[in-house]
Design an enzyme around this catalytic site. Sequence first.
Site, short mmCIF file in Angstrom:
data_model
loop_
_atom_site.label_atom_id
_atom_site.label_comp_id
_atom_site.label_asym_id
_atom_site.label_seq_id
_atom_site.Cartn_x
_atom_site.Cartn_y
_atom_site.Cartn_z
N GLU A 1 4.61 -8.95 7.22
CA GLU A 1 5.05 -10.15 6.47
C GLU A 1 4.17 -10.08 5.22
O GLU A 1 4.49 -10.60 4.12
CB GLU A 1 5.06 -11.37 7.51
N HIS B 1 5.11 -8.34 2.22
CA HIS B 1 6.24 -9.01 1.25
C HIS B 1 5.81 -9.86 0.15
O HIS B 1 6.28 -10.01 -0.77
CB HIS B 1 7.34 -9.88 2.38
ZN LIG Z 1 10.63 -7.90 6.15
#
Ligand SMILES: [Zn+2]
Length: 183
Positions: free
Chosen positions: A155, A158
Amino acid sequence: MLTMKDIIRDGHPTLREKAKEVELPISEEDRNTLKEMREFLINSQDEETANKYGLRSGVGLAAPQINISKRMIAVYLPDDGEGRSYDLMLVNPKIASHSIQEAYLPTGEGCLSVDENIPGLVHRKNRITVKAKDIDGNDVQMRLKGYPAIILQHEIDHLNGVMFYDYIDNDNPLKPHQDAVEV
Ligand SMILES: [Zn+2]
């Protein structure tokens, strides 16, 4: 509520941007975004709701995936396989330190923004310490190992425009690194 049509897919430029720091104090709008992201994950893991709305099951979501280029992530993992659960909404998360030792999921990783299955091992750090703000703006620090550590790294990537498949070694996609642990 968020559905799959709110989630941008691979190839969308926002997924490759470095997301902006969230301004403090956290605005009501940003707080609501985070709550919606968490709600999506919960809905996606509930069989009836997921079927009804056609949601792919997910354990983590980063704001850039809903085309909001800000440093916010949600993680919802009711059972990490070792009796621990994670229900996180984090703002401006940072990996403060990490182990040398690597870890990987034997089946590789998936992503709500990537529709196809991309085979290949994704090596990450086995242990990380994350510093962040919670949704109320309080400092939080947590040490994670194994599966939850992998989710957080996926995450946080990202927020930096990095996708999981960037790590796959195309010459040896299924070969574990030396000393890496299977999670
Ligand atoms: Zn992802």
